[in-house]
Design an enzyme around this catalytic site. Sequence first.
Site, PDB file in Angstrom:
ATOM      1  N   HIS A 257      20.068  35.826  -0.285  1.00 30.03           N
ATOM      2  CA  HIS A 257      19.378  34.747   0.445  1.00 30.03           C
ATOM      3  C   HIS A 257      19.131  35.155   1.901  1.00 30.03           C
ATOM      4  O   HIS A 257      19.613  34.500   2.830  1.00 30.03           O
ATOM      5  CB  HIS A 257      20.179  33.439   0.364  1.00 30.03           C
ATOM      6  CG  HIS A 257      19.327  32.219   0.599  1.00 30.03           C
ATOM      7  ND1 HIS A 257      19.581  31.005   0.008  1.00 30.03           N
ATOM      8  CD2 HIS A 257      18.214  32.028   1.374  1.00 30.03           C
ATOM      9  CE1 HIS A 257      18.670  30.127   0.408  1.00 30.03           C
ATOM     10  NE2 HIS A 257      17.829  30.721   1.237  1.00 30.03           N
TER      11      HIS A 257
ATOM     12  N   ARG B 222      14.023  28.630  -4.120  1.00 25.16           N
ATOM     13  CA  ARG B 222      15.387  28.140  -4.317  1.00 25.16           C
ATOM     14  C   ARG B 222      15.780  28.511  -5.745  1.00 25.16           C
ATOM     15  O   ARG B 222      14.936  28.509  -6.653  1.00 25.16           O
ATOM     16  CB  ARG B 222      15.474  26.618  -4.162  1.00 25.16           C
ATOM     17  CG  ARG B 222      15.390  26.118  -2.744  1.00 25.16           C
ATOM     18  CD  ARG B 222      16.680  26.376  -1.963  1.00 25.16           C
ATOM     19  NE  ARG B 222      16.638  25.840  -0.613  1.00 25.16           N
ATOM     20  CZ  ARG B 222      16.316  26.555   0.472  1.00 25.16           C
ATOM     21  NH1 ARG B 222      16.001  27.818   0.377  1.00 25.16           N
ATOM     22  NH2 ARG B 222      16.329  25.977   1.663  1.00 25.16           N
TER      23      ARG B 222
ATOM     24  N   GLU C  25      24.636  29.831  -5.681  1.00 23.88           N
ATOM     25  CA  GLU C  25      24.971  30.756  -4.577  1.00 23.88           C
ATOM     26  C   GLU C  25      26.327  30.426  -3.983  1.00 23.88           C
ATOM     27  O   GLU C  25      26.674  29.253  -3.895  1.00 23.88           O
ATOM     28  CB  GLU C  25      23.889  30.656  -3.489  1.00 23.88           C
ATOM     29  CG  GLU C  25      22.542  31.132  -3.987  1.00 23.88           C
ATOM     30  CD  GLU C  25      21.428  30.940  -2.968  1.00 23.88           C
ATOM     31  OE1 GLU C  25      21.713  30.648  -1.791  1.00 23.88           O
ATOM     32  OE2 GLU C  25      20.270  31.071  -3.360  1.00 23.88           O
TER      33      GLU C  25
HETATM   34  P1  NAP Z   1       5.477  24.090   2.400  1.00 23.64           P
HETATM   35  O1  NAP Z   1       4.519  24.512   3.473  1.00 23.64           O
HETATM   36  O2  NAP Z   1       5.887  22.672   2.296  1.00 23.64           O
HETATM   37  O3  NAP Z   1       4.838  24.565   0.997  1.00 23.64           O
HETATM   38  C1  NAP Z   1       5.379  24.207  -0.218  1.00 23.64           C
HETATM   39  C2  NAP Z   1       4.355  24.483  -1.321  1.00 23.64           C
HETATM   40  O4  NAP Z   1       4.979  24.205  -2.576  1.00 23.64           O
HETATM   41  C3  NAP Z   1       3.112  23.604  -1.223  1.00 23.64           C
HETATM   42  O5  NAP Z   1       1.958  24.375  -1.431  1.00 23.64           O
HETATM   43  C4  NAP Z   1       3.294  22.605  -2.362  1.00 23.64           C
HETATM   44  O6  NAP Z   1       2.107  22.177  -2.981  1.00 23.64           O
HETATM   45  C5  NAP Z   1       4.068  23.463  -3.354  1.00 23.64           C
HETATM   46  N1  NAP Z   1       4.763  22.626  -4.334  1.00 23.64           N
HETATM   47  C6  NAP Z   1       5.632  21.611  -4.121  1.00 23.64           C
HETATM   48  N2  NAP Z   1       6.026  21.083  -5.282  1.00 23.64           N
HETATM   49  C7  NAP Z   1       5.378  21.759  -6.254  1.00 23.64           C
HETATM   50  C8  NAP Z   1       5.337  21.675  -7.660  1.00 23.64           C
HETATM   51  N3  NAP Z   1       6.074  20.774  -8.317  1.00 23.64           N
HETATM   52  N4  NAP Z   1       4.545  22.539  -8.339  1.00 23.64           N
HETATM   53  C9  NAP Z   1       3.803  23.466  -7.684  1.00 23.64           C
HETATM   54  N5  NAP Z   1       3.796  23.604  -6.349  1.00 23.64           N
HETATM   55  C10 NAP Z   1       4.567  22.756  -5.644  1.00 23.64           C
HETATM   56  O7  NAP Z   1       6.808  24.905   2.492  1.00 23.64           O
HETATM   57  P2  NAP Z   1       7.095  26.358   3.126  1.00 23.64           P
HETATM   58  O8  NAP Z   1       7.343  26.227   4.576  1.00 23.64           O
HETATM   59  O9  NAP Z   1       6.046  27.314   2.655  1.00 23.64           O
HETATM   60  O10 NAP Z   1       8.516  26.687   2.437  1.00 23.64           O
HETATM   61  C11 NAP Z   1       8.613  26.708   1.025  1.00 23.64           C
HETATM   62  C12 NAP Z   1      10.044  26.832   0.587  1.00 23.64           C
HETATM   63  O11 NAP Z   1      10.482  28.173   0.731  1.00 23.64           O
HETATM   64  C13 NAP Z   1      11.100  26.045   1.344  1.00 23.64           C
HETATM   65  O12 NAP Z   1      11.118  24.679   1.010  1.00 23.64           O
HETATM   66  C14 NAP Z   1      12.369  26.758   0.927  1.00 23.64           C
HETATM   67  O13 NAP Z   1      12.878  26.200  -0.263  1.00 23.64           O
HETATM   68  C15 NAP Z   1      11.888  28.182   0.659  1.00 23.64           C
HETATM   69  N6  NAP Z   1      12.415  29.131   1.667  1.00 23.64           N
HETATM   70  C16 NAP Z   1      13.242  30.126   1.275  1.00 23.64           C
HETATM   71  C17 NAP Z   1      13.743  31.019   2.226  1.00 23.64           C
HETATM   72  C18 NAP Z   1      14.646  32.156   1.837  1.00 23.64           C
HETATM   73  O14 NAP Z   1      15.456  32.564   2.650  1.00 23.64           O
HETATM   74  N7  NAP Z   1      14.535  32.687   0.640  1.00 23.64           N
HETATM   75  C19 NAP Z   1      13.405  30.857   3.565  1.00 23.64           C
HETATM   76  C20 NAP Z   1      12.551  29.835   3.928  1.00 23.64           C
HETATM   77  C21 NAP Z   1      12.056  28.973   2.959  1.00 23.64           C
HETATM   78  P3  NAP Z   1       0.999  21.296  -2.196  1.00 23.64           P
HETATM   79  O15 NAP Z   1       0.494  22.186  -1.110  1.00 23.64           O
HETATM   80  O16 NAP Z   1      -0.061  21.040  -3.218  1.00 23.64           O
HETATM   81  O17 NAP Z   1       1.724  20.087  -1.696  1.00 23.64           O
END
Ligand code: NAP
Length: 314
Positions: free
Chosen positions: A276, A229, A258
Amino acid sequence: MSTLEVLAASKLAPMYATPLAARYTLYPHDLDAAALAEAAPRIRAIAASGESKVSAALINSLPALELISVMGVGYDGIDVAAAKARGVVVTHTPDVLNDEVADTTLGLMLCVARQLPAADRHVRAGLWPQGPLPLSRKMSGARLGLVGMGRIAKAIARRAQAFDMAIAYTARSAKADLPYTYYDSPAKLAAQSDFLVVITPGGAGTRKLIDAEVLRALGPNGILVNVARGSVVDEAALIAALQAGTIAGAALDVFENEPHVPQALIDMPNVVLAPHIGSATVQTRQAMVDLALGNLAAQFAGQPLLSPVPECRA
Ligand code: NAP
């Protein structure tokens, strides 16, 4: 038409809005105040996208609200605490987009390292006969640092292994089951990375996690890739670091404001920009729509929800 009434939280893609309107009475996001007040007592669900904002005020103005179904994995725009306080469940669409966002990330890494957009522009502008482009840099075998080690990061890491990259990560906790090196801060990870890829959720917990100190640690040969994000990266610090040569380049799919992208980023040749599009293919968006609709159908049928957000799991 169904008597089940659903409010769109923002302008939804036709792929989501069309089946919603076929199944339910769907109110648009820009309903005028009088019409919204008239419909409010009957609205049982909000349909949102990953970029939608759903405030406590909106949640509290809908007394019959049961569910907020987000078509996206990120739900940082939704006031989940306010929803929970009202007994409203929030669902999202995890996992079905892991491959797509990981593919996009590897694409962005290759684009910025090998300067593929510049190469395309060079040929189209008829500049090839005047000489070659400057040499670019190799991605295979480089060090990849992942900020976040969740569902999507794991899919990125699997792909990076095929590029013989050395993989390390930071997250809130180390993952004992993974073979990658863990660092307990983004700055420590950045100091050991050639490519620093940001793939955490947005929201208060990660705001400006990537700041000037992390960018200094990444260093003059380092490349930042943000597919998380815009809020996770201090954009002003990033622009300053790119302008000063503190880091080598960046590839960005997400931005602080955005769809507006700072002119300074647009002007820099060592930056690759995308609007995005992490999950934006027909196949993956359809899978996301199907899951978002599935959550609505489950709620209205009194069945268990398919994918509530972690805060709303029993
Ligand atoms: P997820 O499985 O919940 O993984 C999130 C990861 O971020 C986890 O490993 C978590 O750590 C880590 N995290 C959270 N807070 C943190 C912090 N303060 N410092 C360091 N690490 C931290 O989520 P996901 O499904 O992989 O998706 C991740 C994100 O990608 C979404 O929430 C969204 O914002 C973004 N995204 C972007 C697009 C795009 O179009 N560009 C598309 C889809 C998603 P822990 O494992 O230790 O809890």
